[in-house]
Design a protein around this motif. Structure first.
Motif, PDB file in Angstrom:
ATOM      1  N   MET A   1     -12.662   5.277 -10.377  1.00 31.72           N
ATOM      2  CA  MET A   1     -12.215   4.408  -9.283  1.00 31.72           C
ATOM      3  C   MET A   1     -11.025   5.048  -8.575  1.00 31.72           C
ATOM      4  O   MET A   1     -10.088   5.501  -9.218  1.00 31.72           O
ATOM      5  CB  MET A   1     -11.825   3.030  -9.836  1.00 31.72           C
ATOM      6  N   LYS A   2     -11.086   5.063  -7.256  1.00 30.16           N
ATOM      7  CA  LYS A   2     -10.030   5.685  -6.474  1.00 30.16           C
ATOM      8  C   LYS A   2      -8.758   4.856  -6.550  1.00 30.16           C
ATOM      9  O   LYS A   2      -8.779   3.630  -6.394  1.00 30.16           O
ATOM     10  CB  LYS A   2     -10.483   5.825  -5.022  1.00 30.16           C
ATOM     11  N   GLU A   3      -7.639   5.520  -6.787  1.00 28.84           N
ATOM     12  CA  GLU A   3      -6.358   4.814  -6.835  1.00 28.84           C
ATOM     13  C   GLU A   3      -5.824   4.643  -5.420  1.00 28.84           C
ATOM     14  O   GLU A   3      -5.722   5.605  -4.657  1.00 28.84           O
ATOM     15  CB  GLU A   3      -5.353   5.592  -7.679  1.00 28.84           C
ATOM     16  N   THR A   4      -5.501   3.394  -5.062  1.00 29.62           N
ATOM     17  CA  THR A   4      -4.979   3.118  -3.723  1.00 29.62           C
ATOM     18  C   THR A   4      -3.491   2.800  -3.794  1.00 29.62           C
ATOM     19  O   THR A   4      -2.939   2.517  -4.857  1.00 29.62           O
ATOM     20  CB  THR A   4      -5.716   1.923  -3.085  1.00 29.62           C
ATOM     21  N   GLY A   5      -2.874   2.847  -2.635  1.00 27.32           N
ATOM     22  CA  GLY A   5      -1.457   2.552  -2.560  1.00 27.32           C
ATOM     23  C   GLY A   5      -1.185   1.056  -2.559  1.00 27.32           C
ATOM     24  O   GLY A   5      -2.099   0.224  -2.541  1.00 27.32           O
ATOM     25  N   ILE A   6       0.084   0.722  -2.570  1.00 28.15           N
ATOM     26  CA  ILE A   6       0.538  -0.664  -2.541  1.00 28.15           C
ATOM     27  C   ILE A   6       1.225  -0.921  -1.205  1.00 28.15           C
ATOM     28  O   ILE A   6       1.995  -0.089  -0.713  1.00 28.15           O
ATOM     29  CB  ILE A   6       1.520  -0.953  -3.693  1.00 28.15           C
ATOM     30  N   LEU A   7       0.950  -2.066  -0.623  1.00 25.74           N
ATOM     31  CA  LEU A   7       1.605  -2.474   0.612  1.00 25.74           C
ATOM     32  C   LEU A   7       2.835  -3.317   0.264  1.00 25.74           C
ATOM     33  O   LEU A   7       2.722  -4.363  -0.377  1.00 25.74           O
ATOM     34  CB  LEU A   7       0.649  -3.286   1.485  1.00 25.74           C
ATOM     35  N   TYR A   8       4.005  -2.857   0.696  1.00 26.07           N
ATOM     36  CA  TYR A   8       5.257  -3.566   0.441  1.00 26.07           C
ATOM     37  C   TYR A   8       5.770  -4.197   1.740  1.00 26.07           C
ATOM     38  O   TYR A   8       5.940  -3.508   2.741  1.00 26.07           O
ATOM     39  CB  TYR A   8       6.332  -2.613  -0.075  1.00 26.07           C
ATOM     40  N   GLY A   9       6.034  -5.482   1.702  1.00 25.55           N
ATOM     41  CA  GLY A   9       6.740  -6.149   2.785  1.00 25.55           C
ATOM     42  C   GLY A   9       8.214  -6.150   2.454  1.00 25.55           C
ATOM     43  O   GLY A   9       8.644  -6.820   1.513  1.00 25.55           O
ATOM     44  N   VAL A  10       8.993  -5.396   3.210  1.00 25.55           N
ATOM     45  CA  VAL A  10      10.396  -5.149   2.858  1.00 25.55           C
ATOM     46  C   VAL A  10      11.321  -5.747   3.912  1.00 25.55           C
ATOM     47  O   VAL A  10      11.306  -5.347   5.079  1.00 25.55           O
ATOM     48  CB  VAL A  10      10.661  -3.632   2.726  1.00 25.55           C
ATOM     49  N   GLY A  11      12.148  -6.699   3.501  1.00 23.63           N
ATOM     50  CA  GLY A  11      13.112  -7.293   4.412  1.00 23.63           C
ATOM     51  C   GLY A  11      14.292  -6.366   4.662  1.00 23.63           C
ATOM     52  O   GLY A  11      14.864  -5.826   3.708  1.00 23.63           O
ATOM     53  N   VAL A  12      14.648  -6.176   5.933  1.00 17.19           N
ATOM     54  CA  VAL A  12      15.783  -5.312   6.272  1.00 17.19           C
ATOM     55  C   VAL A  12      17.014  -6.120   6.666  1.00 17.19           C
ATOM     56  O   VAL A  12      18.011  -5.559   7.132  1.00 17.19           O
ATOM     57  CB  VAL A  12      15.421  -4.322   7.407  1.00 17.19           C
ATOM     58  N   GLY A  13      16.949  -7.443   6.474  1.00 18.02           N
ATOM     59  CA  GLY A  13      18.083  -8.278   6.816  1.00 18.02           C
ATOM     60  C   GLY A  13      18.109  -8.634   8.291  1.00 18.02           C
ATOM     61  O   GLY A  13      17.204  -8.299   9.053  1.00 18.02           O
ATOM     62  N   PRO A  14      19.167  -9.311   8.731  1.00 18.10           N
ATOM     63  CA  PRO A  14      19.194  -9.877  10.081  1.00 18.10           C
ATOM     64  C   PRO A  14      19.653  -8.942  11.182  1.00 18.10           C
ATOM     65  O   PRO A  14      19.419  -9.223  12.362  1.00 18.10           O
ATOM     66  CB  PRO A  14      20.197 -11.026   9.927  1.00 18.10           C
ATOM     67  N   GLY A  15      20.329  -7.845  10.856  1.00 16.44           N
ATOM     68  CA  GLY A  15      20.795  -6.971  11.930  1.00 16.44           C
ATOM     69  C   GLY A  15      21.842  -5.964  11.512  1.00 16.44           C
ATOM     70  O   GLY A  15      21.850  -4.840  11.994  1.00 16.44           O
ATOM     71  N   ASP A  16      22.733  -6.358  10.618  1.00 18.25           N
ATOM     72  CA  ASP A  16      23.772  -5.457  10.134  1.00 18.25           C
ATOM     73  C   ASP A  16      23.176  -4.545   9.057  1.00 18.25           C
ATOM     74  O   ASP A  16      22.730  -5.035   8.020  1.00 18.25           O
ATOM     75  CB  ASP A  16      24.924  -6.284   9.554  1.00 18.25           C
ATOM     76  N   PHE A  89      -5.934   2.018   5.997  1.00 21.27           N
ATOM     77  CA  PHE A  89      -6.251   3.444   6.150  1.00 21.27           C
ATOM     78  C   PHE A  89      -5.348   4.289   5.252  1.00 21.27           C
ATOM     79  O   PHE A  89      -5.816   5.208   4.563  1.00 21.27           O
ATOM     80  CB  PHE A  89      -6.078   3.855   7.623  1.00 21.27           C
ATOM     81  N   TRP A  90      -4.059   3.983   5.250  1.00 19.33           N
ATOM     82  CA  TRP A  90      -3.122   4.754   4.437  1.00 19.33           C
ATOM     83  C   TRP A  90      -3.189   4.373   2.967  1.00 19.33           C
ATOM     84  O   TRP A  90      -3.013   5.227   2.088  1.00 19.33           O
ATOM     85  CB  TRP A  90      -1.700   4.590   4.981  1.00 19.33           C
ATOM     86  N   LEU A  91      -3.436   3.111   2.693  1.00 18.12           N
ATOM     87  CA  LEU A  91      -3.584   2.688   1.299  1.00 18.12           C
ATOM     88  C   LEU A  91      -4.752   3.414   0.643  1.00 18.12           C
ATOM     89  O   LEU A  91      -4.685   3.796  -0.532  1.00 18.12           O
ATOM     90  CB  LEU A  91      -3.790   1.172   1.221  1.00 18.12           C
TER      91      LEU A  91
END
Length: 233
Positions: A1-16, A89-91
């Protein structure tokens, strides 16, 4: 079975950029493919925040996920499916994808739509919390959001213009900019003590210390804190 990547939703905060978490910075540094919500990655707010904290971001593979604002549900669905397919596609290449999102990915984030599609397609996802806009705005105003037994209500104001702020406790009104004149009337009727931060943590930040100071043409990134007043007018 082909190993796929993980999709991460990453918060960068509000602006600073100083409010970005160590984990968010590490994931950006350690992974090649960075997705951002917008047509041109370098022009997006999320990219401009993150690149200040992680200069290496400039050398990454940047993946634009364009999801223009629209009330057309069919168009929304098409845009979400296209964005999800671009991520997949990238995963499929075995690459993790780090999707940068403003604030926290669990609070009114467009990432959640993509996350559901990607998960239904059989891929793994993960969320990385970021500082929310309302917590940052409260800190900027040197105010506690809730104390002791006070409830805290979070409302996407532009979608809830029929709302009466008549529940006990304090309110956060997000997404108020486009309908600010109507939102101000709701606040006036509620007799809360009101402050607002526009573009919190960004170079063009503006602070408003009362309802009367808030302009009708406030920008999209306007966040209102309405605290219960001890004196009802």
């Amino acid at each position: 079975m082909k190993e796929t990547g993980i999709l991460y939703g990453v918060g960068v905060g509000p602006g600073d950029p100083e409010l970005m978490t160590l984990k968010a910075c590490r994931l950006i540094r350690e992974n090649e493919v960075i997705a951002v919500p917008g047509e041109i990655p370098q022009d997006t707010v999320a990219y401009k925040i993150a690149v200040q904290a992680v200069p290496e971001l400039k050398d990454k593979t940047l993946l634009p996920i364009y999801m223009p604002m629209t009330h057309d549900l069919d168009e929304q669905k098409r845009n979400h499916e296209k964005g999800a397919n671009d991520l997949i596609f990238w995963l499929n290449k075995g690459k993790n994808v780090i999707f940068l999102t403003l604030g926290d990915p669990t609070i009114y984030s467009t990432f959640s739509y993509l996350q559901r599609i990607v998960e239904k397609s059989g891929y793994s996802t993960a969320l990385v919390s970021g500082i929310t806009s309302f917590c940052a705005a409260a800190a900027r105003m040197n105010l506690p959001l809730a104390e002791w037994q006070e409830p805290l209500h979070i409302i996407p104001a532009v979608h809830r213009l029929d709302t009466k702020l008549d529940q006990d406790g304090n309110y956060i009104l997000m997404k108020s900019g486009k309908k600010m004149n109507q939102v101000k009337q709701i606040l006036k009727d509620s007799h809360h003590r009101v402050v607002m931060v526009e573009n919190c943590g960004m170079e063009n930040e503006h602070i408003y210390n009362s309802l009367d100071e808030i302009p009708d043409d406030a920008g999209y990134y306007s966040l209102i804190i309405a605290k219960e007043s001890s004196e009802k007018e």
